[in-house]
Design a protein around this motif. Structure first.
Motif, short mmCIF file in Angstrom:
data_model
loop_
_atom_site.label_atom_id
_atom_site.label_comp_id
_atom_site.label_asym_id
_atom_site.label_seq_id
_atom_site.Cartn_x
_atom_site.Cartn_y
_atom_site.Cartn_z
N VAL A 11 0.85 -1.08 -0.02
CA VAL A 11 -0.14 0.07 0.11
C VAL A 11 0.97 1.44 0.09
O VAL A 11 1.72 1.30 0.89
CB VAL A 11 -1.16 -0.09 1.14
N ALA A 12 0.79 1.94 -0.70
CA ALA A 12 1.41 3.27 -0.98
C ALA A 12 0.29 4.30 -0.82
O ALA A 12 -0.97 4.59 -1.48
CB ALA A 12 2.04 3.51 -2.34
N LEU A 13 0.81 5.22 0.05
CA LEU A 13 -0.03 6.38 0.29
C LEU A 13 0.56 7.94 0.50
O LEU A 13 1.93 7.68 1.13
CB LEU A 13 -1.12 6.24 1.30
N SER A 14 -0.09 8.83 0.31
CA SER A 14 0.50 10.24 0.70
C SER A 14 0.65 10.48 2.19
O SER A 14 -0.14 9.88 2.92
CB SER A 14 -0.33 11.37 -0.11
N SER A 15 1.33 11.42 2.55
CA SER A 15 1.39 11.68 3.82
C SER A 15 0.06 12.26 4.52
O SER A 15 -0.51 12.19 5.37
CB SER A 15 2.46 12.76 4.03
N VAL A 73 3.82 -0.96 3.62
CA VAL A 73 3.22 0.20 3.82
C VAL A 73 4.23 1.37 3.39
O VAL A 73 5.31 1.39 4.35
CB VAL A 73 2.35 0.85 4.90
N VAL A 74 4.16 2.03 2.31
CA VAL A 74 5.26 3.08 1.81
C VAL A 74 4.41 4.39 1.70
O VAL A 74 3.42 4.55 1.13
CB VAL A 74 5.65 2.46 0.51
N ILE A 75 5.09 5.64 2.14
CA ILE A 75 4.88 6.74 2.05
C ILE A 75 5.16 7.33 0.34
O ILE A 75 6.50 7.14 0.28
CB ILE A 75 5.42 7.79 2.98
N LEU A 76 4.40 7.73 -0.21
CA LEU A 76 4.56 8.11 -1.61
C LEU A 76 3.91 9.50 -1.77
O LEU A 76 2.95 9.64 -1.72
CB LEU A 76 4.02 7.45 -2.64
N SER A 77 4.68 10.65 -1.71
CA SER A 77 4.23 12.00 -1.40
C SER A 77 4.97 13.01 -2.26
O SER A 77 6.22 12.82 -2.58
CB SER A 77 4.67 12.02 0.23
N ARG A 78 4.16 14.00 -2.37
CA ARG A 78 4.73 15.15 -3.10
C ARG A 78 5.60 16.22 -2.05
O ARG A 78 6.20 17.04 -2.62
CB ARG A 78 3.74 15.88 -3.66
N ASN A 79 5.57 15.64 -1.02
CA ASN A 79 6.09 16.58 0.18
C ASN A 79 7.80 16.58 -0.32
O ASN A 79 8.35 15.75 -0.90
CB ASN A 79 6.19 15.84 1.65
N ASP A 80 8.53 17.23 0.40
CA ASP A 80 9.93 17.62 0.45
C ASP A 80 10.45 16.69 1.34
O ASP A 80 9.65 16.04 2.48
CB ASP A 80 10.26 18.91 0.76
N PRO A 81 11.77 16.33 1.03
CA PRO A 81 12.32 15.36 2.05
C PRO A 81 12.49 15.73 3.58
O PRO A 81 12.33 14.82 4.43
CB PRO A 81 13.88 15.06 1.38
N LEU A 113 4.99 3.68 -8.44
CA LEU A 113 3.96 2.59 -8.01
C LEU A 113 4.43 1.50 -8.88
O LEU A 113 4.33 0.41 -8.23
CB LEU A 113 2.58 2.90 -8.45
N LYS A 114 5.05 1.44 -9.86
CA LYS A 114 5.44 0.37 -10.50
C LYS A 114 6.52 -0.38 -10.02
O LYS A 114 6.26 -1.61 -9.82
CB LYS A 114 5.62 0.61 -12.04
#
Length: 303
Positions: A11-15, A73-81, A113-114
């Motif tokens: 599951v990948a999801l944004s912060s 579970v993986v965070i996949l986010s437009r946030n900065d590091p 995601l791939k």
């Protein structure tokens, strides 16, 4: 030997899907990226409140409780590091085992995601969700105003799905949109024995049932699924026969014939519900965590 996530439910999801960063996001909208980054750094040691997907993530990770790594579970986010620091700290404070994350500083993250082999992507960004769906990954935009209750039925993960354009393709929905209810009912009656083509969330339902079979009685958490659809008799038959053909069962099926879904979902108490229509999502959000699947003919935005 390198690590891989094969045979795991990923599951990948944004912060913003995992944690409530709505106030911080308002700063981003009003003052820009630099102000947002400074604020998140200032609050790095302040654990964020649970977001819409928190109950789902917490219970999915409970399938690892016997020490067997079944869910990632993986965070996949437009946030900065830098802002990612607070995400990981908040996860640790909440007892959520999140070890991996990709932070893209505003760039579309769904292209990752791939390589992750993700079975689900949740985000508050509609464009990212649309890109993920176009790339054939199950994806939904979280409704940030959803009711969130992370402690109800702690030993049961409850997930509910709409049918057409979510579990199934939008084939029948297109008939309804072009010809109305009578045309839809006649079409579904005539094709009752022909399984519906799969929709974007069939792979997730399959992965969830593989997870349940793999875990068996080894963990306390159990999966309970529901089909919650605007279909009614006689159109119910094709939906049921399609699931039989796929070899996938659901625990509950609600054929509501256009009734509002929210009151029924309030009784089911889902940890997450997926629907392609905004009106149903608005109703469902009053009952529990909800995601909009911007797929199918009612979501023409990408056609």
């Amino acid at each position: 030997m390198g690590v891989n996530l094969e045979n795991k439910l990923v599951v990948a999801l944004s912060s913003r899907a995992l944690f409530d960063f709505e106030a911080e996001n308002q700063v981003f909208d009003e003052q820009g990226d630099d102000a947002y980054e400074r604020l998140q750094l200032e609050r790095a040691d302040l654990p964020a409140k649970p977001g819409v997907a928190f109950p789902l993530v917490k219970k999915l990770l409970a399938f690892n409780d016997d020490g067997e790594h079944r869910v990632e579970v993986v965070i996949l986010s437009r946030n900065d590091p830098v802002s990612g620091l607070r995400v990981f700290k908040s996860a640790k404070a909440a007892g959520i085992n999140v070890q991996r994350g990709v932070f893209t500083r505003g760039a579309p993250p769904f292209r990752y995601l791939k390589p992750l082999g993700a079975h689900l992507f949740l985000s508050a960004n509609d464009a990212d969700v649309g890109g993920a769906l176009d790339a054939q990954f199950p994806a939904a935009r979280v409704f940030s105003q959803s009711v969130v209750d992370a402690v109800r039925h702690p030993n049961e993960l409850r997930i509910a799905f709409d049918g057409d354009a979510v579990l199934f393709s939008d084939e029948a929905e297109r008939v309804f949109q072009s010809g109305g209810l009578d045309a839809f009912q006649n079409h579904e009656t005539a094709h009752a024995a022909r399984p519906l083509p799969p929709g974007p969330f069939k792979p997730l339902l399959e992965a969830l049932h593989r997870l349940q079979r793999a875990a068996g009685e080894k963990v306390a958490i159990k999966l309970r699924t529901a089909l919650v659809t605007a279909r009614s008799a006689p159109a119910h038959e094709r939906a049921i026969r399609t699931l039989i053909e796929w070899g996938i069962g659901v625990d509950e099926a609600m054929f509501l014939g256009g009734l509002q879904k929210g009151p029924f979902l309030k009784e089911f108490e889902p940890d997450f519900f997926f629907d392609d229509q905004l009106t149903h999502c608005e109703s469902a959000a009053l009952a529990g965590p909800t995601g909009h699947v911007s797929a199918g003919v009612v979501n023409i935005r990408r056609a």
